[in-house]
Design a protein around this motif. Structure first.
Motif, mmCIF file in Angstrom:
data_model
loop_
_atom_site.group_PDB
_atom_site.id
_atom_site.type_symbol
_atom_site.label_atom_id
_atom_site.label_comp_id
_atom_site.label_asym_id
_atom_site.label_seq_id
_atom_site.Cartn_x
_atom_site.Cartn_y
_atom_site.Cartn_z
ATOM 1 N N ILE A 366 5.130 -5.205 1.043
ATOM 2 C CA ILE A 366 4.303 -5.916 2.012
ATOM 3 C C ILE A 366 5.164 -6.977 2.678
ATOM 4 O O ILE A 366 5.611 -7.933 2.034
ATOM 5 N N ASP A 367 5.396 -6.790 3.961
ATOM 6 C CA ASP A 367 6.134 -7.766 4.759
ATOM 7 C C ASP A 367 5.482 -7.837 6.130
ATOM 8 O O ASP A 367 4.398 -7.277 6.343
ATOM 9 N N ALA A 368 6.134 -8.480 7.068
ATOM 10 C CA ALA A 368 5.537 -8.672 8.393
ATOM 11 C C ALA A 368 5.288 -7.337 9.089
ATOM 12 O O ALA A 368 4.253 -7.127 9.733
ATOM 13 N N VAL A 369 6.228 -6.377 8.931
ATOM 14 C CA VAL A 369 6.093 -5.089 9.629
ATOM 15 C C VAL A 369 4.911 -4.285 9.082
ATOM 16 O O VAL A 369 4.046 -3.804 9.830
ATOM 17 N N THR A 370 4.897 -4.107 7.751
ATOM 18 C CA THR A 370 3.833 -3.277 7.168
ATOM 19 C C THR A 370 2.474 -3.964 7.256
ATOM 20 O O THR A 370 1.448 -3.301 7.423
ATOM 21 N N LEU A 371 2.456 -5.293 7.166
ATOM 22 C CA LEU A 371 1.177 -5.995 7.231
ATOM 23 C C LEU A 371 0.574 -5.915 8.631
ATOM 24 O O LEU A 371 -0.637 -5.753 8.792
ATOM 25 N N GLU A 372 1.427 -6.030 9.659
ATOM 26 C CA GLU A 372 0.921 -5.897 11.033
ATOM 27 C C GLU A 372 0.374 -4.481 11.271
ATOM 28 O O GLU A 372 -0.639 -4.306 11.939
ATOM 29 N N LEU A 373 1.061 -3.479 10.722
ATOM 30 C CA LEU A 373 0.576 -2.107 10.868
ATOM 31 C C LEU A 373 -0.724 -1.904 10.090
ATOM 32 O O LEU A 373 -1.642 -1.219 10.564
ATOM 33 N N LEU A 374 -0.819 -2.519 8.918
ATOM 34 C CA LEU A 374 -2.030 -2.412 8.108
ATOM 35 C C LEU A 374 -3.237 -2.990 8.845
ATOM 36 O O LEU A 374 -4.363 -2.496 8.689
ATOM 37 N N MET A 375 -2.988 -4.015 9.663
ATOM 38 C CA MET A 375 -4.090 -4.681 10.372
ATOM 39 C C MET A 375 -4.189 -4.276 11.847
ATOM 40 O O MET A 375 -4.905 -4.906 12.611
ATOM 41 N N ASN A 376 -3.487 -3.208 12.243
ATOM 42 C CA ASN A 376 -3.538 -2.749 13.628
ATOM 43 C C ASN A 376 -4.857 -2.014 13.880
ATOM 44 O O ASN A 376 -5.106 -0.957 13.295
ATOM 45 N N ARG A 377 -5.682 -2.547 14.761
ATOM 46 C CA ARG A 377 -7.014 -1.982 14.989
ATOM 47 C C ARG A 377 -6.945 -0.584 15.583
ATOM 48 O O ARG A 377 -7.725 0.303 15.203
ATOM 49 N N GLU A 378 -6.031 -0.338 16.516
ATOM 50 C CA GLU A 378 -5.940 0.975 17.141
ATOM 51 C C GLU A 378 -5.492 2.025 16.134
ATOM 52 O O GLU A 378 -5.996 3.153 16.137
ATOM 53 N N GLU A 379 -4.536 1.654 15.261
ATOM 54 C CA GLU A 379 -4.112 2.591 14.225
ATOM 55 C C GLU A 379 -5.269 2.890 13.272
ATOM 56 O O GLU A 379 -5.439 4.024 12.818
ATOM 57 N N PHE A 380 -6.054 1.870 12.981
ATOM 58 C CA PHE A 380 -7.179 2.063 12.076
ATOM 59 C C PHE A 380 -8.232 2.966 12.721
ATOM 60 O O PHE A 380 -8.819 3.830 12.050
ATOM 61 N N ARG A 381 -8.485 2.808 14.017
ATOM 62 C CA ARG A 381 -9.438 3.670 14.712
ATOM 63 C C ARG A 381 -8.966 5.122 14.714
ATOM 64 O O ARG A 381 -9.764 6.053 14.537
ATOM 65 N N ALA A 382 -7.654 5.318 14.929
ATOM 66 C CA ALA A 382 -7.125 6.682 14.894
ATOM 67 C C ALA A 382 -7.293 7.280 13.499
ATOM 68 O O ALA A 382 -7.601 8.486 13.352
ATOM 69 N N HIS A 383 -7.115 6.439 12.468
ATOM 70 C CA HIS A 383 -7.322 6.904 11.096
ATOM 71 C C HIS A 383 -8.784 7.295 10.868
ATOM 72 O O HIS A 383 -9.068 8.321 10.244
ATOM 73 N N LEU A 384 -9.724 6.489 11.402
ATOM 74 C CA LEU A 384 -11.148 6.808 11.254
ATOM 75 C C LEU A 384 -11.486 8.118 11.955
ATOM 76 O O LEU A 384 -12.265 8.934 11.438
ATOM 77 N N ALA A 385 -10.908 8.335 13.144
ATOM 78 C CA ALA A 385 -11.188 9.567 13.890
ATOM 79 C C ALA A 385 -10.696 10.790 13.127
ATOM 80 O O ALA A 385 -11.316 11.857 13.159
#
Length: 477
Positions: A366-385
């Motif tokens: 867990i660092d700045a790169v992975t944490l930002e990706l973990l909290m990326n709303r668009e990535e999360f929406r794509a995951h939900l789809a």
């Protein structure tokens, strides 16, 4: 010079059949009504029209039942009465017993006959002739039903051969089964098959066939055709009612399928919506947490279950936030400890997430790169789809609704950046819905709804976003 018919012309061999004699009361006997009906059928058959009483070769979809139409409407007996009355009127004219004979205007028998037909049209008759017209209409209905059955020979033969391919020895019992299957095939609810039973078949000509050989369709048809021509098996309304019944069943099935698909769609959308709401709530807490901000801005990391120099604390609210977000992504830790802590289960869940969603060169920490990706709303929406795909919606494709009014519209459209809402009706489902109306359609919708006598305003919608995607143009005159 106009040629006037004589009283004998109506009975010539080239004219219509003579009306049956009357009884002492001046009314036709019921038996003679049937004689008249059959005479008309035979006369039309001789002129090339259809006659269900003759050969089956005449049973054709291309042959219109003009003869039956004329009998159903009472036009044939009315015409015979008119010709009879015209003949008597002409005889009186020739004898000088009518005013018309002395008129300077030439007598036109066609005009006289037309006026008689109008005055005595069956729809206006309430005397003893009404029973005659009713009886002839009944006979015509029976005959139309017979023709309807005989016109199905090709369909019946194909189905018989299909059954015969499965049972080489088709016997009397198979004939009865065949008739029952036809009833189901035609959706007649027993109205057809109830007219046949095994005793009837055993007493028919079919029993005279070789019992060691299968019944051929030609033999079956010879019996069936003769039986139909002598019986009142089905009226034409039976097939009309069956078609309506089938359409109603199909409509209900389609409606049920649409409701099922809509329910499945709403469940998927609700799953997406609830998880996205939780993700948004956690995001707000994420970016107000001091430890999270240290990871994002000051280089703090979490790479093991033991603290060391440069690592973030392994206990606290920030750990609970990270675990909660991993759970939303579908990587639960199954940690039941009371105090949130970074455990081996949490570390494994994070690594599984990183291997699936983080760049290949990203460190498994867990660092700045992975944490930002973990909290990326668009990535999360794509995951939900991907996790909650939309169900098959073939019953909802091309869905049309009738737009009835714009909600909360003052007609000025002050803010051209905002979409409006409309109320629309789904006639098939019997529901009212509120849909988003894009600005590009607002002016056209206002104009078409302003005409109270205009055609319905139909629109296609996107079932997912509940937005109008297309307005059907009004029908051309």
């Amino acid at each position: 010079t106009t040629t006037t018919p004589s009283s004998s012309s109506s009975s010539s061999s080239m004219g219509p059949p003579p009306p049956p004699p009357r009884s002492a009361q001046g009314r036709r006997s019921p038996a003679l009504e049937e004689v008249l009906f059959q005479q008309v059928l035979k006369l039309d058959a001789g002129r090339g029209a259809f006659s269900g009483a003759n050969t089956t070769a005449e049973v054709s979809d291309a042959a219109p039942d003009y003869d039956l139409y004329l009998m159903e409407k009472g036009l044939v007996p009315l015409l015979l009465q008119g010709l009879d009355a015209l003949s008597k009127h002409v005889d009186k004219m020739n004898a000088g017993k009518t005013l018309s004979g002395a008129s300077k205007v030439p007598f036109n028998p066609l005009t006289w006959l037309a006026q008689y037909l109008l005055r005595n049209h069956p729809s206006n008759v309430k005397d003893h002739r009404a029973r005659l017209y009713s009886r002839l209409a009944e006979l015509a209905s029976v005959e139309r039903g017979r023709r309807g059955l005989l016109r199905r020979r090709e369909e019946m033969e194909e189905y018989w051969l299909e059954l015969a391919s499965e049972n080489e020895m088709m016997g009397i019992e198979d004939v009865l089964d065949f008739l029952k299957r036809l009833d189901v095939r035609w959706n007649l609810s027993g109205e057809f098959s109830s007219k046949f039973d095994i005793s009837m078949l055993r007493e028919s000509q079919l029993t005279s066939l070789n019992p060691e050989a299968p019944i051929m369709f030609s033999d079956l048809w010879d019996w069936f055709e003769g039986h139909v021509k002598q019986s009142d098996i089905l009226r034409p309304e039976a097939f009309e009612i069956a078609a309506q019944r089938r359409e109603e069943v199909e409509r209900l099935q389609h409606k049920e399928e649409r409701e099922r698909q809509e329910q499945a769609l709403q469940e998927v959308l609700e799953s997406r919506r609830s998880r996205e709401e939780m993700f948004g709530s956690l995001s707000a807490d994420f970016f107000t947490n001091d430890v999270i901000m240290q990871i994002l801005n000051k280089g703090a990391i979490i790479d093991s279950v033991e603290e060391h120099e440069g690592s973030a604390p392994l206990k606290g609210d920030h750990i609970q936030l990270i675990i909660s977000v991993l759970d939303l992504w579908g990587y639960p830790t199954d940690d039941v400890s009371e105090e949130p802590a970074w455990s081996y289960a949490a570390m494994d869940a994070f690594k599984d997430w990183a291997l699936a969603h983080a760049p290949k060169d990203a460190a498994l920490r867990i660092d700045a790169v992975t944490l930002e990706l973990l909290m990326n709303r668009e990535e999360f929406r794509a995951h939900l789809a991907e996790t909650y795909p939309l169900p098959e919606m073939d019953a909802l494709e091309g869905r049309l609704l009738e737009v009835q009014r714009i909600l909360g519209d003052d007609g000025h459209g002050d803010d051209e950046e905002l979409d409006l809402f409309v109320e629309a009706v789904d006639e098939e489902m019997g529901e009212r819905q509120q849909l988003v109306l894009p600005q590009c359609y607002v002016a056209e919708v206002r104009e078409r709804l302003a005409d109270p006598d205009g055609p319905p305003l139909l629109a296609r919608i996107d079932i997912v976003s509940q937005r109008i995607t297309f307005l059907l143009p009004p029908p051309t005159a």
